[in-house]
Write a protein that holds these residues in place. Structure first.
Motif, mmCIF file in Angstrom:
data_model
loop_
_atom_site.group_PDB
_atom_site.id
_atom_site.type_symbol
_atom_site.label_atom_id
_atom_site.label_comp_id
_atom_site.label_asym_id
_atom_site.label_seq_id
_atom_site.Cartn_x
_atom_site.Cartn_y
_atom_site.Cartn_z
ATOM 1 N N ASP A 1 0.818 -1.213 0.000
ATOM 2 C CA ASP A 1 0.000 0.000 0.000
ATOM 3 C C ASP A 1 0.849 1.258 0.000
ATOM 4 O O ASP A 1 1.550 1.547 0.969
ATOM 5 C CB ASP A 1 -0.927 0.009 1.219
ATOM 6 N N GLY B 1 -3.072 4.438 0.984
ATOM 7 C CA GLY B 1 -4.032 4.564 2.075
ATOM 8 C C GLY B 1 -5.421 4.903 1.555
ATOM 9 O O GLY B 1 -5.771 4.612 0.408
ATOM 10 N N GLY B 2 -6.218 5.547 2.424
ATOM 11 C CA GLY B 2 -7.516 6.059 2.021
ATOM 12 C C GLY B 2 -8.476 4.986 1.547
ATOM 13 O O GLY B 2 -8.486 3.851 2.040
ATOM 14 N N LEU C 1 -7.116 1.489 0.121
ATOM 15 C CA LEU C 1 -6.754 0.540 1.178
ATOM 16 C C LEU C 1 -8.006 -0.134 1.734
ATOM 17 O O LEU C 1 -8.054 -1.364 1.900
ATOM 18 C CB LEU C 1 -5.988 1.257 2.296
ATOM 19 N N LEU D 1 2.535 -1.671 4.695
ATOM 20 C CA LEU D 1 2.294 -0.227 4.734
ATOM 21 C C LEU D 1 3.562 0.495 4.337
ATOM 22 O O LEU D 1 4.547 0.486 5.080
ATOM 23 C CB LEU D 1 1.890 0.205 6.145
ATOM 24 N N CYS D 2 3.541 1.097 3.164
ATOM 25 C CA CYS D 2 4.716 1.824 2.689
ATOM 26 C C CYS D 2 4.456 3.318 2.691
ATOM 27 O O CYS D 2 5.351 4.111 2.899
ATOM 28 C CB CYS D 2 5.076 1.343 1.299
ATOM 29 N N GLY D 3 3.206 3.697 2.448
ATOM 30 C CA GLY D 3 2.881 5.111 2.404
ATOM 31 C C GLY D 3 1.380 5.290 2.400
ATOM 32 O O GLY D 3 0.630 4.317 2.357
ATOM 33 N N SER D 4 0.963 6.540 2.451
ATOM 34 C CA SER D 4 -0.468 6.828 2.411
ATOM 35 C C SER D 4 -0.635 8.163 1.705
ATOM 36 O O SER D 4 -1.155 9.112 2.259
ATOM 37 C CB SER D 4 -1.054 6.856 3.819
ATOM 38 N N ARG E 1 -2.365 -9.680 8.428
ATOM 39 C CA ARG E 1 -1.616 -8.668 9.160
ATOM 40 C C ARG E 1 -1.345 -7.448 8.294
ATOM 41 O O ARG E 1 -1.279 -7.525 7.075
ATOM 42 C CB ARG E 1 -0.308 -9.235 9.697
ATOM 43 N N MET E 2 -1.208 -6.323 8.974
ATOM 44 C CA MET E 2 -0.857 -5.067 8.337
ATOM 45 C C MET E 2 0.389 -4.607 9.057
ATOM 46 O O MET E 2 0.395 -4.538 10.290
ATOM 47 C CB MET E 2 -2.021 -4.090 8.538
ATOM 48 N N GLU E 3 1.442 -4.336 8.311
ATOM 49 C CA GLU E 3 2.720 -4.059 8.973
ATOM 50 C C GLU E 3 3.465 -2.954 8.252
ATOM 51 O O GLU E 3 3.491 -2.901 7.026
ATOM 52 C CB GLU E 3 3.560 -5.357 8.988
ATOM 53 N N GLY E 4 4.055 -2.077 9.026
ATOM 54 C CA GLY E 4 4.834 -0.994 8.463
ATOM 55 C C GLY E 4 6.318 -1.297 8.517
ATOM 56 O O GLY E 4 6.766 -2.183 9.243
ATOM 57 N N PHE E 5 7.059 -0.546 7.737
ATOM 58 C CA PHE E 5 8.516 -0.698 7.773
ATOM 59 C C PHE E 5 9.134 0.633 7.370
ATOM 60 O O PHE E 5 8.485 1.489 6.787
ATOM 61 C CB PHE E 5 8.976 -1.820 6.837
ATOM 62 N N VAL E 6 10.395 0.783 7.696
ATOM 63 C CA VAL E 6 11.152 1.966 7.315
ATOM 64 C C VAL E 6 12.414 1.443 6.659
ATOM 65 O O VAL E 6 13.153 0.644 7.250
ATOM 66 C CB VAL E 6 11.453 2.844 8.542
ATOM 67 N N TYR F 1 -3.257 4.655 12.023
ATOM 68 C CA TYR F 1 -2.658 3.370 11.620
ATOM 69 C C TYR F 1 -1.268 3.536 11.047
ATOM 70 O O TYR F 1 -0.476 2.595 11.072
ATOM 71 C CB TYR F 1 -3.567 2.638 10.624
ATOM 72 N N MET F 2 -0.928 4.735 10.542
ATOM 73 C CA MET F 2 0.412 4.897 9.984
ATOM 74 C C MET F 2 1.487 4.921 11.072
ATOM 75 O O MET F 2 2.680 4.894 10.764
ATOM 76 C CB MET F 2 0.499 6.116 9.081
ATOM 77 N N LEU G 1 1.984 2.414 12.573
ATOM 78 C CA LEU G 1 2.560 1.090 12.318
ATOM 79 C C LEU G 1 3.810 1.214 11.450
ATOM 80 O O LEU G 1 4.734 0.404 11.556
ATOM 81 C CB LEU G 1 1.543 0.186 11.621
ATOM 82 N N LEU G 2 3.829 2.211 10.573
ATOM 83 C CA LEU G 2 5.009 2.423 9.732
ATOM 84 C C LEU G 2 6.119 3.069 10.559
ATOM 85 O O LEU G 2 7.234 2.544 10.634
ATOM 86 C CB LEU G 2 4.633 3.285 8.528
ATOM 87 N N ARG H 1 7.486 0.597 12.846
ATOM 88 C CA ARG H 1 7.813 -0.729 12.285
ATOM 89 C C ARG H 1 6.990 -1.798 13.031
ATOM 90 O O ARG H 1 7.536 -2.807 13.503
ATOM 91 C CB ARG H 1 9.291 -1.092 12.452
ATOM 92 N N ALA H 2 5.734 -1.531 13.160
ATOM 93 C CA ALA H 2 4.884 -2.366 13.996
ATOM 94 C C ALA H 2 3.869 -3.102 13.132
ATOM 95 O O ALA H 2 3.700 -2.793 11.954
ATOM 96 C CB ALA H 2 4.169 -1.495 15.022
ATOM 97 N N ARG H 3 3.224 -4.072 13.734
ATOM 98 C CA ARG H 3 2.214 -4.796 12.972
ATOM 99 C C ARG H 3 0.911 -4.891 13.746
ATOM 100 O O ARG H 3 0.878 -4.849 14.972
ATOM 101 C CB ARG H 3 2.709 -6.194 12.601
ATOM 102 N N MET H 4 -0.153 -5.026 12.979
ATOM 103 C CA MET H 4 -1.489 -5.216 13.540
ATOM 104 C C MET H 4 -1.994 -6.486 12.891
ATOM 105 O O MET H 4 -1.966 -6.601 11.659
ATOM 106 C CB MET H 4 -2.334 -4.005 13.148
ATOM 107 N N GLU H 5 -2.417 -7.437 13.693
ATOM 108 C CA GLU H 5 -2.730 -8.746 13.115
ATOM 109 C C GLU H 5 -3.953 -9.339 13.792
ATOM 110 O O GLU H 5 -4.103 -9.253 15.002
ATOM 111 C CB GLU H 5 -1.512 -9.674 13.289
ATOM 112 N N GLY H 6 -4.808 -9.929 12.984
ATOM 113 C CA GLY H 6 -5.988 -10.571 13.510
ATOM 114 C C GLY H 6 -5.812 -12.072 13.608
ATOM 115 O O GLY H 6 -4.901 -12.647 13.006
#
Lengths: 346, 346
Positions: A229, A232-233, A236, A251-254, A279-284, B270-271, B273-274, B277-282
């Protein structure tokens, strides 16, 4: 030691400084365009003449106050930006005049550096602009985000938004190389044609002219295993309704939300993550700095084999910075957006 | 073969059936209270006299049409619910009359079963209600959600919402057993006192009487490594602003949103999470069914050692089902909410 003035008598350092914190899209009064003397490097420093300046959606976030993965740009400071330039004067043992370097040099003609965070470009094996594209930050972002967070498996369906953008174009191509079915979401028929016909995506969804929900249902019959992604918005939110079991949302950006004045739109359908055990996960990307060289080698190999294309959209002219930056948010760019600022032949 | 009528002459099977799909909180006209003849088991079947019926926030979701992890309850059908009962008649070789069983028997006095999905209660080692609490679904949900999705590490900070509820009380205690600092979010001073003084949480946040953001800042000085979310809505959004790097947000429920008529409130933050560097998981607890016995054994061991308390809130009376169910959404229950319906001495 060469002269501290640049080639062709360019002895003024043009800079774009942040004049005010934007509300919504940055406007001209948020910027100050200033000419400063070209600085001279001290001991252990070198002077870079910028040739290409990278324009990235994340720059909008750097203009805001508040906690993020990097400090905000201060009002009055030169706008932060990645760039590629040539060393034109040096008192640093590791960076000789004539070398090409990539670093966070800011939106200006000349930058002083002590070498921290600066990468020397290896040689003439690739066009210089690629070091701001597939072989630079967008490439690293696509590579580590997709592979380390998305964990795509051959045969799975990977969807990427802003698919004709700097990162999206690479995410889709890397996913294809890994044996995935790839569907790109992009704005307009021309971009959609491009990602399918030129970049080899399996299918495209034109969010400006199609019902994204219906199009995804049709083009992702096995649902979505990895969603990368960038926007966002609403997009997503729609993709969340099409997740496969155990899907990964990277999650890369929004970018759709960066210029909001109010709070960002949160994904209403986030509980799809529960239903789909997803899962939804961000990274840098900076966290993977130690592995950039390894990734760039692999990407360069794919480019050499003809399996990966690095597409850049270069706009020449330092004076065009503010309006060119806005192309990122209107979605006008086609591949990696770059501001060309110096004489490339010097 | 014993009689097909229940103990004490209760020869009518009282049932609560779904009469209409609720909009918002279920109201009386969404239900039909009906008396049916007590059914007789056929070959390979047995008849269960319900003693305790489990009331769970997820039941609200089962009343809605639409894709979820289980099919919706049909209008006109007996409302789905987990329950514990006694086998009172059997033509099934594995379930003898007199045995106690747990299964999805519905909101009724008697249920016919072929044994699929039914678990026999092991003996008198624990009070029967615990098989709908720490040793039942809430226990399994807390155990697998926290350990398999949250991956808590000793020394980390774990935050859980609805902390005095069926799952929350157990999540916090298990996290303590694993050596974490545990902060519970609950409504009201009495619940906050309870989770700290009776259940051993390190701290509590009273969302009804405190500024949650300020309280979390104070009580989670190392930020939040694991957030076990039972509520969604504003509290999820606030906790997202306090995540530690590489935090895990476990999505277990969103009880604050279950009775919304419009779309759920998505987490605007939710950003984070970026940035973190975190995750949200069901997750869905049913996926761990093969490991329930192992988990229940470990939980029973902790109870026996005095390290874990299983708290139940039992309301007696089949006729009280609709109003008792609402306690889940007003947050009136204290521990696991259970409807007592049968004669426990029979």
């Amino acid at each position: 030691m060469s002269s501290t003035t640049g080639p062709a008598g360019a002895s003024v350092n043009r800079q774009w400084r942040l004049a005010a914190r934007p509300k919504g899209l940055p406007v001209m009064t948020d910027w100050e365009f200033r000419g400063e003397p070209v600085p001279e490097p001290g001991d252990g420093q070198f002077l870079v003449r910028l040739l290409y300046i990278s324009l990235d959606p994340a720059m909008r976030g750097w203009m805001n106050d508040g906690r993020s993965y990097v400090p905000a740009v201060g009002v009055g400071e030169v706008m932060r930006a990645g760039g590629l330039g040539r060393v034109v004067a040096s008192k640093h043992p590791d960076f000789r005049a004539g070398a090409h370097v990539v670093g966070t040099f800011g939106v200006q003609d000349y930058a002083i550096s002590d070498g921290r965070g600066v990468i020397r470009v290896a040689g003439d094996s690739a066009p210089l602009v690629q070091y701001l594209s597939a072989l630079g930050m967008p490439g690293m972002t696509a590579y580590f985000g997709l592979l380390e967070i998305g964990h795509p498996v051959a045969g799975e369906t990977v969807v990427v938004s802003a698919a004709a953008g700097a990162v999206g174009q690479l995410v889709g191509q890397i996913a294809r190389i890994k044996g995935c079915r790839v569907v790109g979401i992009a704005g307009g028929a021309e971009k959609c044609r491009f990602i399918v016909e030129e970049l080899g995506f399996d299918a495209a969804v034109d969010y400006k002219n199609e019902d994204v929900r219906a199009a995804l249902r049709e083009r992702c019959p096995d649902r979505v295993h990895v969603y990368f992604d960038n926007v966002g918005g609403e997009i997503l939110d729609i993709v969340l309704t099409r997740l496969a079991l155990h899907a990964r949302v990277v999650l890369c950006g929004s970018v759709s939300q960066y210029n909001n004045e109010g709070p960002a739109r949160g994904p209403s359908n986030y509980m799809a993550l529960l239903v789909d055990r997803a899962r939804m996960e961000g990274f840098v990307v900076f966290d993977y700095a130690k592995r950039y060289a390894e990734a760039a080698r692999e990407m360069a190999g794919w480019i050499a084999d003809g399996r990966l294309k690095s597409v850049e959209h270069v706009v020449d002219g330092m004076e065009l910075f503010p309006e060119t930056l806005l192309k990122l948010y209107s979605g006008e760019n086609f591949g990696k957006l770059i501001l060309g600022v110096g004489d490339k032949t010097g």
